[in-house]
Enzyme design. Structure first.
Site, mmCIF file in Angstrom:
data_model
loop_
_atom_site.group_PDB
_atom_site.id
_atom_site.type_symbol
_atom_site.label_atom_id
_atom_site.label_comp_id
_atom_site.label_asym_id
_atom_site.label_seq_id
_atom_site.Cartn_x
_atom_site.Cartn_y
_atom_site.Cartn_z
ATOM 1 N N ASN A 291 -37.909 -29.267 39.400
ATOM 2 C CA ASN A 291 -36.629 -28.397 39.854
ATOM 3 C C ASN A 291 -35.885 -28.485 38.238
ATOM 4 O OD1 ASN A 291 -36.407 -31.563 39.905
ATOM 5 N ND2 ASN A 291 -34.834 -31.397 41.897
ATOM 6 N N GLU B 60 -41.209 -26.516 43.989
ATOM 7 C CA GLU B 60 -42.061 -25.503 44.373
ATOM 8 C C GLU B 60 -42.174 -24.019 43.561
ATOM 9 O OE1 GLU B 60 -39.932 -27.843 45.829
ATOM 10 O OE2 GLU B 60 -39.949 -28.488 47.989
HETATM 11 N N1 THU Z 1 -35.325 -30.078 45.332
HETATM 12 C C1 THU Z 1 -36.832 -29.782 44.736
HETATM 13 O O1 THU Z 1 -37.322 -29.399 43.962
HETATM 14 N N2 THU Z 1 -37.642 -28.970 46.187
HETATM 15 C C2 THU Z 1 -37.114 -29.214 47.549
HETATM 16 O O2 THU Z 1 -38.245 -29.306 48.505
HETATM 17 C C3 THU Z 1 -36.031 -30.175 47.996
HETATM 18 C C4 THU Z 1 -35.213 -30.209 46.702
HETATM 19 C C5 THU Z 1 -34.394 -30.301 43.901
HETATM 20 C C6 THU Z 1 -33.155 -29.174 44.128
HETATM 21 C C7 THU Z 1 -32.256 -29.949 43.570
HETATM 22 O O3 THU Z 1 -32.222 -30.144 42.206
HETATM 23 C C8 THU Z 1 -32.672 -31.988 44.006
HETATM 24 O O4 THU Z 1 -34.023 -31.817 44.697
HETATM 25 C C9 THU Z 1 -31.873 -32.007 45.574
HETATM 26 O O5 THU Z 1 -31.591 -31.197 45.792
#
Ligand code: THU
Length: 136
Positions: free
Chosen positions: A42, A55
Site C-alpha cells: 500500500n 493488491e
Molecule cells: N489496505 C490494503 O492495502 N489492502 C486491503 O485490502 C485493505 C486495506 C490498506 C489501505 C490503507 O493504506 C491501509 O491498508 C488502511 O486501510
C-alpha cells in the site's frame, strides 16, 4: 505452487509499504498464470483517497509484466483480524481472476485463511458481462 514463495514476496513488499497515515502496512503477492510472482504494497497519500492498496499495486505490476490471469493471490497484514481485501480490490481481483481463484489471507505468522474469490465477491460483475454478443 509454493505458498511460501508468495508469502515471502508479500512480506518483503509489506516492509516497503508507505503507510504513515494509517500505520497499517499491507503486502500482496499475485501469482500469474506463467507461475511468476508479482508483489505490491500500500502507498498512502496526504490526500487520503489518492492512496493505493497493496493488491492494486501487485496487480498493476502483473499487468505491466504482460500477464492478464491470476492463478492465486495472497494478502498480508498485521493484527489479530483477517486482512481480507477491501471491496474495491475484490473487484480488481475479479477483473483478472475467476470465481474459484484462491485468495489467501495471511498474518505475520503465515496464512490464516483461504477463500475463493466467489466467497468474497459473490455474483460478481465482470468482463463476461460486457462480452460482445455479435448483435452490435
Ligand atoms: N489496505 C490494503 O492495502 N489492502 C486491503 O485490502 C485493505 C486495506 C490498506 C489501505 C490503507 O493504506 C491501509 O491498508 C488502511 O486501510
Amino acid at each position: 505452487m509454493s505458498l511460501d514463495a508468495l508469502f515471502e514476496a508479500a512480506r518483503e513488499a509489506q516492509g516497503h509499504a508507505y503507510a504513515p497515515y494509517s500505520d497499517f502496512k499491507v503486502g500482496a503477492a499475485v501469482q500469474g498464470e506463467s507461475g511468476a510472482i508479482y508483489a505490491g504494497c500500500n502507498v498512502e497519500n496526504a490526500a487520503y483517497p489518492v492512496s493505493t492498496c497493496a493488491e492494486q499495486a501487485a496487480l498493476a505490476v502483473m499487468v505491466a509484466a504482460g500477464e492478464r490471469r491470476i492463478k492465486t493471490i495472497l494478502v498480508l497484514g498485521d493484527g489479530q483480524q483477517l486482512v481480507t481485501p477491501c471491496g474495491a480490490c475484490r473487484q480488481r481481483i475479479r477483473e483478472f481472476g475467476a470465481p474459484d481463484t484462491p485468495v489467501h489471507v495471511a498474518g505475520p505468522d503465515g496464512v490464516r485463511s483461504t477463500f475463493t474469490l466467489a466467497d468474497l465477491l459473490p455474483c460478481a460483475f465482470g468482463p463476461d458481462n460486457l462480452a460482445r454478443t455479435g448483435a452490435a
